[in-house]
Design a protein around this motif. Structure first.
Motif, mmCIF file in Angstrom:
data_model
loop_
_atom_site.group_PDB
_atom_site.id
_atom_site.type_symbol
_atom_site.label_atom_id
_atom_site.label_comp_id
_atom_site.label_asym_id
_atom_site.label_seq_id
_atom_site.Cartn_x
_atom_site.Cartn_y
_atom_site.Cartn_z
ATOM 1 N N LYS A 63 15.248 16.885 -31.422
ATOM 2 C CA LYS A 63 15.700 15.789 -30.563
ATOM 3 C C LYS A 63 16.829 14.973 -31.183
ATOM 4 N N ARG A 65 15.975 12.699 -33.288
ATOM 5 C CA ARG A 65 15.279 11.414 -33.166
ATOM 6 C C ARG A 65 15.023 10.810 -34.537
ATOM 7 N N SER A 150 9.377 12.778 -25.116
ATOM 8 C CA SER A 150 10.131 13.304 -23.982
ATOM 9 C C SER A 150 11.104 14.378 -24.488
ATOM 10 N N ASN A 152 14.124 15.287 -24.214
ATOM 11 C CA ASN A 152 15.569 15.061 -24.143
ATOM 12 C C ASN A 152 16.131 14.884 -25.544
ATOM 13 N N SER A 158 15.138 10.568 -20.133
ATOM 14 C CA SER A 158 14.060 11.555 -20.196
ATOM 15 C C SER A 158 14.202 12.553 -19.050
ATOM 16 N N GLU A 187 8.273 7.496 -18.105
ATOM 17 C CA GLU A 187 7.272 7.791 -19.123
ATOM 18 C C GLU A 187 6.023 6.918 -18.957
ATOM 19 N N HIS A 242 18.784 3.955 -25.386
ATOM 20 C CA HIS A 242 17.898 4.856 -24.661
ATOM 21 C C HIS A 242 18.410 5.084 -23.269
HETATM 22 MG MG MG Z 1 11.635 9.408 -24.981
#
Ligand code: MG
Ligand code: AMP
Length: 354
Positions: A63, A65, A150, A152, A158, A187, A242
């Motif tokens: 991700k 992330r 999620s 993405n 998402s 979400e 986000h």
């Molecule tokens: Mg997310």
């Protein structure tokens, strides 16, 4: 990496006959430490074995992330709470009985078996039991504990359909289950049970009012609807940029008439300067605008439709290559709390009252 695309038809309870075989294959991938994206009733998730630290590390990498942003563990039986939570409080069972399987995540103290890689270094764990049949079967075949944020790339909206998962994740994970478009589109609600009264860290389909009816007092993290530079959101993930489309997004609030007039004025000047303008409109107003791309997210009274359309529309503006986006604001009653929370984050809290 070659990413397998597994197509599974589902109509509520019923899956196609070959679904079970495909889901067993996907479950085996997760058990062996691989990653599989799958549909849930909220948005698509990116699943890995929650009890395997290296799977969680792979999720963060796929991700892009930040690794201090914890993952939600998905289970397929209420009694499995005991496997990953230290002392499951009574109230958790009461909430589970009312809202599980469904779009609600609970935060509790984690059991030692849960690696800190999965919880972003925290000693608490987020748990959800989704209602989507594909998700439930996959979790079962994966060993019962699937970490799934999620599906993405970090920062993007998402994914509410497999098309967007494929766009973001093809080549980065082992498989993607295409189970069609999701039903809810935002979400899960995140509820922190480690504080009294319980606190909503992220609003979602299960609203504050629904939780209050069951539990009495329920608080909501104030940063979910307001930008507060002094206070950090309590769900670590909520502090990051986000859901953001590539274009600048401005939320315009006020009487509908004033909002339409203001947006049309801005649209005209922007277009005179050669910019491509997008508008997030509603059923009531979509015929009143002049712009390059006008998206109707649904009638204002139909919050479920607006919630389901929001992330898709944000992605479609990216595809259309608009330079700026104007959105109407929404009431924050009921599901509106979640809709405005996501819209404000997508806009980087840029809003104007007219
Ligand atoms: Mg997310
Ligand atoms: P996503 O998986 O993309 O839906 O994001 C999961 C959200 O849950 C993020 O905003 C996380 O910060 C939040 N979350 C997960 N675990 C915890 C936890 N233990 N405490 C607080 N927030 C959490």
């Amino acid at each position: 990496m070659d990413t397998e695309i597994l197509r599974i038809e589902s109509a509520g309870e019923h899956l196609t006959p070959d679904a079970d075989e495909l889901l067993q294959r996907a479950g085996a991938i997760i058990r062996q430490g691989g990653l599989v994206a799958f549909p849930t009733e909220t948005v698509y998730g990116l699943g890995g074995d929650a009890l395997n630290a290296s799977s969680s590390e792979k999720i963060y990498a796929a991700k892009g992330r930040p690794s201090d942003n914890p993952l939600i563990i998905h289970i397929c039986r209420i009694e499995d709470l005991r496997g990953i939570v230290k002392d499951v409080p009574e109230v958790a069972y009461k909430i589970a009985k009312a809202f599980w399987p469904g779009p609600l995540t609970m935060i509790m103290e984690k059991a030692d078996i849960v690696p800190t890689q999965t919880t972003g270094g925290l000693n608490t764990v987020a748990v959800r039991f989704p209602s989507h049949k594909i998700a439930q079967k996959l979790i079962e075949y994966s060993g019962g504990f699937v970490a799934a944020p999620s599906a993405n790339l970090s920062g993007k909206p998402s994914p509410t359909g497999a098309k967007y998962v494929i766009e973001d994740m093809r080549g980065r994970i082992d498989a993607i289950i295409d189970g069609g478009d999701v039903g809810i589109g935002l979400e899960s609600t995140i509820l922190d049970l480690t504080v009294t009264p319980p606190q909503i860290l992220r609003p979602g389909y299960v609203t504050q009012q629904m939780l209050e009816e069951l539990l009495g007092e329920v608080e909501i993290d104030r940063t979910t609807l307001r930008e507060d530079t002094k206070e950090a959101p309590k769900a670590p993930g909520m502090k990051y940029r986000h859901y953001a489309p590539k274009a600048d997004l401005l939320i315009v609030e006020g009487s509908l008439e004033a909002v339409v007039a203001y947006i049309n004025r801005r649209s005209k000047t922007d277009r005179q300067q050669g910019k491509k303008v997008g508008i997030i409109a509603t059923g009531e107003t979509c015929d009143s605008y002049e712009a390059d791309v006008i998206k109707d997210v649904g009638f204002r009274g139909d919050q479920e439709t607006i919630a389901r359309n929001l992330f898709r529309v944000l992605r479609e503006f990216d595809d259309a290559g608009v330079d700026c986006i104007y959105s109407e604001g929404f009431d924050t009653d009921g599901l509106g709390q979640a809709i405005m929370n996501r819209l404000l984050k997508a806009a980087g809290h840029k809003r104007i009252q007219v």
